[in-house]
Every structure is written in structure tokens, then in C-alpha cells.
Design an enzyme around this catalytic site. Sequence first.
Site, mmCIF file in Angstrom:
data_model
loop_
_atom_site.group_PDB
_atom_site.id
_atom_site.type_symbol
_atom_site.label_atom_id
_atom_site.label_comp_id
_atom_site.label_asym_id
_atom_site.label_seq_id
_atom_site.Cartn_x
_atom_site.Cartn_y
_atom_site.Cartn_z
ATOM 1 N N ASP A 32 0.849 -1.187 0.000
ATOM 2 C CA ASP A 32 0.000 0.000 0.000
ATOM 3 C C ASP A 32 0.890 1.244 0.000
ATOM 4 O O ASP A 32 1.914 1.293 0.687
ATOM 5 C CB ASP A 32 -0.915 0.002 1.241
ATOM 6 C CG ASP A 32 -2.060 0.971 1.091
ATOM 7 O OD1 ASP A 32 -3.207 0.519 0.946
ATOM 8 O OD2 ASP A 32 -1.815 2.198 1.096
ATOM 9 N N ILE A 33 0.476 2.241 -0.746
ATOM 10 C CA ILE A 33 1.286 3.458 -0.876
ATOM 11 C C ILE A 33 1.282 4.294 0.415
ATOM 12 O O ILE A 33 2.222 5.046 0.677
ATOM 13 C CB ILE A 33 0.793 4.283 -2.102
ATOM 14 C CG1 ILE A 33 1.905 5.135 -2.676
ATOM 15 C CG2 ILE A 33 -0.447 5.090 -1.780
ATOM 16 C CD1 ILE A 33 1.598 5.718 -4.039
ATOM 17 N N ASN A 89 -13.190 -2.845 2.390
ATOM 18 C CA ASN A 89 -14.092 -1.707 2.525
ATOM 19 C C ASN A 89 -15.055 -1.694 1.339
ATOM 20 O O ASN A 89 -14.626 -1.864 0.197
ATOM 21 C CB ASN A 89 -13.305 -0.396 2.558
ATOM 22 C CG ASN A 89 -12.426 -0.289 3.794
ATOM 23 O OD1 ASN A 89 -12.847 -0.645 4.894
ATOM 24 N ND2 ASN A 89 -11.207 0.209 3.626
ATOM 25 N N GLN A 96 -14.327 3.322 1.284
ATOM 26 C CA GLN A 96 -13.706 2.799 0.055
ATOM 27 C C GLN A 96 -13.274 3.964 -0.826
ATOM 28 O O GLN A 96 -14.058 4.867 -1.127
ATOM 29 C CB GLN A 96 -14.678 1.885 -0.710
ATOM 30 C CG GLN A 96 -13.990 1.233 -1.912
ATOM 31 C CD GLN A 96 -14.847 0.175 -2.620
ATOM 32 O OE1 GLN A 96 -16.001 -0.056 -2.250
ATOM 33 N NE2 GLN A 96 -14.271 -0.441 -3.633
ATOM 34 N N HIS A 102 -10.451 -4.911 -3.548
ATOM 35 C CA HIS A 102 -9.151 -5.194 -2.947
ATOM 36 C C HIS A 102 -9.335 -5.586 -1.502
ATOM 37 O O HIS A 102 -10.242 -5.133 -0.808
ATOM 38 C CB HIS A 102 -8.220 -3.981 -3.041
ATOM 39 C CG HIS A 102 -8.813 -2.722 -2.487
ATOM 40 N ND1 HIS A 102 -9.659 -1.926 -3.216
ATOM 41 C CD2 HIS A 102 -8.698 -2.137 -1.266
ATOM 42 C CE1 HIS A 102 -10.041 -0.905 -2.471
ATOM 43 N NE2 HIS A 102 -9.476 -1.006 -1.277
ATOM 44 N N LEU A 103 -8.413 -6.399 -1.085
ATOM 45 C CA LEU A 103 -8.388 -6.857 0.293
ATOM 46 C C LEU A 103 -7.121 -6.243 0.923
ATOM 47 O O LEU A 103 -6.064 -6.259 0.312
ATOM 48 C CB LEU A 103 -8.341 -8.355 0.160
ATOM 49 C CG LEU A 103 -8.296 -9.349 1.230
ATOM 50 C CD1 LEU A 103 -8.796 -10.645 0.624
ATOM 51 C CD2 LEU A 103 -6.876 -9.508 1.626
HETATM 52 P P1 5GP Z 1 -9.810 1.642 0.305
HETATM 53 O O1 5GP Z 1 -10.022 2.808 1.203
HETATM 54 O O2 5GP Z 1 -10.407 1.873 -1.072
HETATM 55 O O3 5GP Z 1 -10.265 0.350 0.913
HETATM 56 O O4 5GP Z 1 -8.254 1.478 0.163
HETATM 57 C C1 5GP Z 1 -7.527 1.892 -0.934
HETATM 58 C C2 5GP Z 1 -6.065 1.750 -0.570
HETATM 59 O O5 5GP Z 1 -5.294 1.915 -1.748
HETATM 60 C C3 5GP Z 1 -5.578 2.791 0.438
HETATM 61 O O6 5GP Z 1 -5.021 2.142 1.564
HETATM 62 C C4 5GP Z 1 -4.534 3.583 -0.340
HETATM 63 O O7 5GP Z 1 -3.427 3.964 0.444
HETATM 64 C C5 5GP Z 1 -4.134 2.619 -1.435
HETATM 65 N N1 5GP Z 1 -3.720 3.277 -2.664
HETATM 66 C C6 5GP Z 1 -4.377 4.271 -3.313
HETATM 67 N N2 5GP Z 1 -3.713 4.612 -4.431
HETATM 68 C C7 5GP Z 1 -2.634 3.803 -4.503
HETATM 69 C C8 5GP Z 1 -1.567 3.675 -5.455
HETATM 70 O O8 5GP Z 1 -1.483 4.378 -6.458
HETATM 71 N N3 5GP Z 1 -0.618 2.739 -5.187
HETATM 72 C C9 5GP Z 1 -0.684 1.936 -4.070
HETATM 73 N N4 5GP Z 1 0.307 1.064 -3.921
HETATM 74 N N5 5GP Z 1 -1.672 2.030 -3.174
HETATM 75 C C10 5GP Z 1 -2.641 2.947 -3.382
#
Ligand code: 5GP
Length: 116
Positions: A32-33, A89, A96, A102-103
Site C-alpha cells: 500500500d502506498i 471496505n 472505500q 481489494h483486500l
Molecule cells: P480503500 O479505502 O479503497 O479500501 O483502500 C484503498 C487503498 O489503496 C488505500 O489504503 C490507499 O493507500 C491505497 N492506494 C491508493 N492509491 C494507490 C496507489 O497508487 N498505489 C498503491 N500502492 N496504493 C494505493
Amino acid sequence: MEKEGCIFCKIIEKKNPSKIVFENGEIVAFDDIRPQAPVHIMVIPKYHIEKVSDLTDENISLIGRLVLVAKNIAKEKGIQESGYRIVINCNKDAGQEVYHLHLHLLGGRKFVWPPG
Ligand code: 5GP
Ligand code: ZN
């Protein structure tokens, strides 16, 4: 959200950089970034499906394979015994942000319950 504007599809296609920790024909896992724990890995299907509520009888077994990849990575990362959390999420109240299923695999620290 369409596949065309999807940042995770760009990661799958290697058009965007990421630190990939696992890949097979169906699934990719990458760091995760913005990590929320010492281990924070995204485990995603290679085909574009927005969210858990879009799963059907036809593709539900995908979730099992995503979890299997996550638990194997947890073992490799040394957090199997200490513990880890798997999070999905769905939609806005859950926060989300990326509409490609994604998990989250999170570990390496203690988490609180109930979650915030
Ligand atoms: P969500 O809130 O949709 O469940 O989680 C999305 C996740 O994706 C977040 O933890 C966010 O940090 C990660 N994320 C968003 N954009 C990128 C990206 O460009 N690269 C990576 N490696 N992670 C990302
Ligand atoms: Zn996508």
C-alpha cells in the site's frame, strides 16, 4: 468507476509503479502506498470488479483465492503467529477510496476493536 480510469488496473498493467509482492495469472499483491501498519498489502484480482457487493454466485470463489494469497503472504512476512487483519471496505461509509475490489492485509502491530 470504469476500468479506464482505474489506478489499480494501471498497476496491474504495469503502467503505474508499485512494489509487487505476489503475482499469478489471476491475482496481484503489492505494498500500500500509505501504509497503516508495518505490513500493509493490497491483494487484488487482475480483472476489474468494483466492490464486494458486485460479487455473484459465478465469481464468489475469487474471494477465497484472494484470502489464500493474503494468508500465504502473512506467513512469508512473519505475522502469522503475531496476528493480522484482513479488511475489505465497501462503499462510502466504509471509506472505500479505490473502486477496484481489494483486500487489505494489515499486520506487524496491535489493532483496536471495534475499528474506527
Ligand atoms: P480503500 O479505502 O479503497 O479500501 O483502500 C484503498 C487503498 O489503496 C488505500 O489504503 C490507499 O493507500 C491505497 N492506494 C491508493 N492509491 C494507490 C496507489 O497508487 N498505489 C498503491 N500502492 N496504493 C494505493
Ligand atoms: Zn480496475
